[in-house]
Design a protein around this motif. Structure first.
Motif, PDB file in Angstrom:
ATOM      1  N   GLY A  57       0.716  -1.061   0.090  1.00  0.00           N
ATOM      2  CA  GLY A  57       0.047   0.082  -0.101  1.00  0.00           C
ATOM      3  C   GLY A  57       0.704   1.415   0.095  1.00  0.00           C
ATOM      4  N   TYR A  58       2.114   1.338  -0.321  1.00  0.00           N
ATOM      5  CA  TYR A  58       2.963   2.488  -0.323  1.00  0.00           C
ATOM      6  C   TYR A  58       2.419   3.556  -1.441  1.00  0.00           C
ATOM      7  CZ  TYR A  58       7.187   5.449  -0.699  1.00  0.00           C
ATOM      8  OH  TYR A  58       7.752   6.480  -0.756  1.00  0.00           O
ATOM      9  N   ASP A 111       0.423   5.181   0.790  1.00  0.00           N
ATOM     10  CA  ASP A 111      -0.727   5.486   1.503  1.00  0.00           C
ATOM     11  C   ASP A 111      -0.616   4.691   2.862  1.00  0.00           C
ATOM     12  OD1 ASP A 111      -1.997   6.877  -0.405  1.00  0.00           O
ATOM     13  OD2 ASP A 111      -3.140   5.144  -0.960  1.00  0.00           O
ATOM     14  N   SER A 112       0.103   3.654   3.039  1.00  0.00           N
ATOM     15  CA  SER A 112       0.134   2.759   4.341  1.00  0.00           C
ATOM     16  C   SER A 112       1.623   3.211   4.924  1.00  0.00           C
ATOM     17  CB  SER A 112       0.385   1.348   3.902  1.00  0.00           C
ATOM     18  OG  SER A 112       1.634   1.293   3.092  1.00  0.00           O
ATOM     19  N   GLN A 114       5.525   0.371   7.142  1.00  0.00           N
ATOM     20  CA  GLN A 114       4.352   0.474   6.595  1.00  0.00           C
ATOM     21  C   GLN A 114       3.188  -0.452   7.514  1.00  0.00           C
ATOM     22  OE1 GLN A 114       6.271   0.311   2.196  1.00  0.00           O
ATOM     23  NE2 GLN A 114       4.057  -0.120   2.217  1.00  0.00           N
ATOM     24  N   LEU A 115       1.998   0.322   7.326  1.00  0.00           N
ATOM     25  CA  LEU A 115       0.837  -0.601   8.105  1.00  0.00           C
ATOM     26  C   LEU A 115       0.759  -1.636   7.349  1.00  0.00           C
ATOM     27  CD1 LEU A 115      -1.070  -0.179  10.562  1.00  0.00           C
ATOM     28  CD2 LEU A 115      -2.705   0.933   8.965  1.00  0.00           C
ATOM     29  N   ARG A 116       0.432  -2.839   7.968  1.00  0.00           N
ATOM     30  CA  ARG A 116       0.372  -4.083   7.313  1.00  0.00           C
ATOM     31  C   ARG A 116      -1.378  -3.854   7.090  1.00  0.00           C
ATOM     32  NH1 ARG A 116      -0.654  -9.734   8.434  1.00  0.00           N
ATOM     33  NH2 ARG A 116       0.779 -11.056   7.259  1.00  0.00           N
ATOM     34  N   PRO A 117      -1.837  -4.585   5.877  1.00  0.00           N
ATOM     35  CA  PRO A 117      -3.155  -4.637   5.461  1.00  0.00           C
ATOM     36  C   PRO A 117      -3.931  -5.392   6.346  1.00  0.00           C
ATOM     37  CG  PRO A 117      -1.866  -4.521   3.643  1.00  0.00           C
ATOM     38  CD  PRO A 117      -0.894  -4.635   4.584  1.00  0.00           C
ATOM     39  N   GLN A 154      -4.228  -6.980   9.638  1.00  0.00           N
ATOM     40  CA  GLN A 154      -3.965  -6.598  11.388  1.00  0.00           C
ATOM     41  C   GLN A 154      -4.092  -7.922  12.008  1.00  0.00           C
ATOM     42  OE1 GLN A 154      -2.559  -3.759  12.894  1.00  0.00           O
ATOM     43  NE2 GLN A 154      -2.225  -3.674  10.658  1.00  0.00           N
ATOM     44  N   THR A 212     -12.107   0.817   6.564  1.00  0.00           N
ATOM     45  CA  THR A 212     -11.182   1.885   6.264  1.00  0.00           C
ATOM     46  C   THR A 212     -10.881   2.793   7.404  1.00  0.00           C
ATOM     47  OG1 THR A 212     -11.754   1.185   3.931  1.00  0.00           O
ATOM     48  CG2 THR A 212     -10.668   3.334   4.523  1.00  0.00           C
ATOM     49  N   MET A 243      -8.560   1.477   9.997  1.00  0.00           N
ATOM     50  CA  MET A 243      -7.407   1.278   9.562  1.00  0.00           C
ATOM     51  C   MET A 243      -6.715   2.641   9.726  1.00  0.00           C
ATOM     52  SD  MET A 243      -6.054  -1.919   9.160  1.00  0.00           S
ATOM     53  CE  MET A 243      -4.868  -1.678   7.830  1.00  0.00           C
ATOM     54  N   GLN A 251      -3.349   3.765  11.992  1.00  0.00           N
ATOM     55  CA  GLN A 251      -2.230   4.134  11.302  1.00  0.00           C
ATOM     56  C   GLN A 251      -1.969   5.888  11.961  1.00  0.00           C
ATOM     57  OE1 GLN A 251      -2.483   5.310   7.117  1.00  0.00           O
ATOM     58  NE2 GLN A 251      -0.412   5.094   6.830  1.00  0.00           N
TER      59      GLN A 251
END
Length: 144
Positions: free
Chosen positions: A10-11, A13-14, A25-28, A30, A128, A131, A135
């Motif tokens: 998601g780079y 945005d993540s 990056q936040l892992r989609p 969780q 969303t 998430m 983040q």
């Protein structure tokens, strides 16, 4: 420039944080609250192929990750998985571990594998908005 693995997670945005050689990056998915992916920006597809400078950055980034997730959610332990079977570039899945469920943006995120290995198939079903809140909470605790 972002490579395939960064984009798969998601780079941009993540993105939580970035250094000269790595993204956090936040892992989609969780699996537990605050799961991250630490991704080397280089095109390296094995840990032994990363530049010495990238390796030198790892201890400070890992310390920042652990400090952040302890402050944000009370993480008790950390698991790091470097599998690189699907996404080829060097990266680590960061799985913070908890003895009890963590409340984030109205969601209770358990750690069903505790105290054993994390259950990677038990990802929380977050919206969303949840998430984004997760983040934002991690970013708010990231050391300057």
């Amino acid at each position: 420039m972002a490579h395939q693995t960064m984009l798969a997670f998601g780079y941009p945005d993540s993105l939580v944080a970035e250094s000269a050689h790595w993204t956090v990056q936040l892992r989609p998915q969780q699996v537990t609250a605050g799961c991250l992916v630490l991704i080397c920006k280089a095109e390296a597809i094995s840990l032994g192929a990363i530049a010495p400078e990238a390796g030198a950055e790892l201890p400070a980034l890992v310390a920042a990750i652990e400090q952040t997730l302890r402050a944000a959610f009370g993480a008790e332990k950390f698991n790091y998985l470097a599998l690189m079977m699907v996404d080829p570039h060097v990266h680590f899945h960061v799985i913070p571990r908890y003895g009890a469920a963590v409340q984030v943006a109205g969601a209770a995120i358990p750690d069903p594998g505790w105290p054993g290995a994390p259950d990677l198939k038990a990802a929380a079903d977050l919206t969303t908005a949840q998430m984004a809140a997760l983040q934002a909470e991690i970013r708010a605790h990231w050391p300057d």
